[in-house]
Design an enzyme around this catalytic site. Structure first.
Site, PDB file in Angstrom:
ATOM      1  N   HIS A 160       0.830  -1.200   0.000  1.00 50.53           N
ATOM      2  CA  HIS A 160       0.000   0.000   0.000  1.00 50.53           C
ATOM      3  C   HIS A 160       0.873   1.262   0.000  1.00 50.53           C
ATOM      4  O   HIS A 160       2.037   1.219   0.409  1.00 50.53           O
ATOM      5  CB  HIS A 160      -0.855   0.041   1.284  1.00 50.53           C
ATOM      6  CG  HIS A 160      -1.957  -0.962   1.347  1.00 50.53           C
ATOM      7  ND1 HIS A 160      -2.143  -1.789   2.429  1.00 50.53           N
ATOM      8  CD2 HIS A 160      -2.953  -1.250   0.474  1.00 50.53           C
ATOM      9  CE1 HIS A 160      -3.208  -2.562   2.222  1.00 50.53           C
ATOM     10  NE2 HIS A 160      -3.712  -2.264   1.040  1.00 50.53           N
ATOM     11  N   CYS A 247      -2.764   0.217  10.071  1.00 53.91           N
ATOM     12  CA  CYS A 247      -3.875  -0.586   9.536  1.00 53.91           C
ATOM     13  C   CYS A 247      -4.752  -1.195  10.617  1.00 53.91           C
ATOM     14  O   CYS A 247      -5.844  -1.666  10.317  1.00 53.91           O
ATOM     15  CB  CYS A 247      -3.347  -1.661   8.589  1.00 53.91           C
ATOM     16  SG  CYS A 247      -2.225  -2.793   9.344  1.00 53.91           S
TER      17      CYS A 247
HETATM   18  C1  CIR Z   1      -3.922  -7.914   3.311  1.00 58.09           C
HETATM   19  O1  CIR Z   1      -3.158  -8.378   2.484  1.00 58.09           O
HETATM   20  O2  CIR Z   1      -4.952  -7.331   2.993  1.00 58.09           O
HETATM   21  C2  CIR Z   1      -3.577  -8.077   4.772  1.00 58.09           C
HETATM   22  N1  CIR Z   1      -2.909  -9.323   4.950  1.00 58.09           N
HETATM   23  C3  CIR Z   1      -2.716  -6.929   5.258  1.00 58.09           C
HETATM   24  C4  CIR Z   1      -3.425  -5.622   5.200  1.00 58.09           C
HETATM   25  C5  CIR Z   1      -2.620  -4.502   5.772  1.00 58.09           C
HETATM   26  N2  CIR Z   1      -3.355  -3.299   5.638  1.00 58.09           N
HETATM   27  C6  CIR Z   1      -2.821  -2.107   5.728  1.00 58.09           C
HETATM   28  O3  CIR Z   1      -1.619  -1.971   5.898  1.00 58.09           O
HETATM   29  N3  CIR Z   1      -3.617  -1.069   5.578  1.00 58.09           N
END
Ligand code: CIR
Length: 253
Positions: A160, A247
């Site tokens: 991201h 997150c």
């Molecule tokens: C994903 O791949 O969606 C999750 N394993 C990790 C999401 C992390 N989200 C973020 O940093 N905003």
């Protein structure tokens, strides 16, 4: 004081989405304890913490940031780019509707909150494997009436935009220049991550403090040298699921 929306770690976290990391064992107990410490820190910094409904069958549901964008005027319910995550938004919408009127993205838009970096009335949005051109177009249309404008930002090599850069303070960007060109952001002071800590750019300013992961001591030292007061947390288990500091909460100021 800000409200922080969070959601507990599901026992299924080992089945999380992975994009840039190899799958390794994740200890649910350790992940849960680390998340509890994170929530306790938010409490200690003065946040009102609200727990969203747990989603035990949704392996990535602890990463609430990806489901919603909160602005002063409205909240935008997003459409995560991983299909396995799209059902997470219904409960997020219920929780956030107590704080803001809701707007929604619709198919074929996809956009993860981890790709949205807010600076004043500018929303920088990462063009990533999760967030597509239609998502960025719809978001720009939804927020324009509230005088927020969207700037698409190319990223490379990371999940991201907020893996690559965050604002530690309104006038101070911490970034990994391998993953994003810091020149795309408004003129602000720049701290680059230590070269051995590529994931160190994800930090969360809260109530005059900056929450940062313990795993990046050399980047954190650079931030401290710029006059910031850091509070560090161990999120090493959630990092195995490609999670980081921002997150795990949605901040509602
Ligand atoms: C994903 O791949 O969606 C999750 N394993 C990790 C999401 C992390 N989200 C973020 O940093 N905003």
């Amino acid at each position: 004081m800000p409200t922080a929306l969070v959601r507990s770690v599901p026992e299924t976290i080992e089945r999380c989405e992975l994009t840039h990391l190899e799958r390794v064992a994740i200890s649910f107990d350790r992940a849960r304890r680390q998340h509890e410490d994170y929530v306790e820190l938010l409490n200690r910094l003065g946040c009102v913490v609200e727990n969203m409904e747990a989603l035990p069958d949704h392996a990535d549901s602890v990463f609430v940031e990806d489901t919603v964008l909160v602005l002063d005027e409205v909240a935008v319910i997003l459409r995560p780019g991983a299909v396995s995550r799209q059902a997470e938004t219904a409960t997020a919408a219920r929780a956030i509707s107590r704080h803001r009127p809701l707007l929604f993205l619709s198919a074929p838009a996809t956009l993860d909150g981890g790709d949205i970096l807010k600076c004043g009335r500018t929303l920088y949005v990462g063009v990533s494997t999760r967030s597509n051109a239609e998502g960025i177009r719809q978001l720009a249309g939804l927020v324009a009436p509230f005088d927020h404008h969207v700037v698409p930002v190319p990223i490379r090599g990371c999940l991201h935009l907020k893996s690559a850069a965050t604002f530690a303070r309104a006038d101070l960007l911490v970034a990994n220049p391998e993953w994003v060109d810091p020149g795309v952001f408004e003129k602000v002071e720049l701290v680059t991550v230590h070269p051995d800590e590529p994931h160190g750019a994800n930090v969360l300013p809260v109530a005059g403090f900056v929450i940062a992961a313990k795993a990046f001591p050399r980047t954190n030292e650079r931030l401290t040298a710029h006059g910031l007061t850091l509070e560090t947390v161990d999120l090493s288990e959630l990092a195995k699921a490609e999670g980081a500091v921002t997150c795990c909460s949605v901040m509602v100021d």
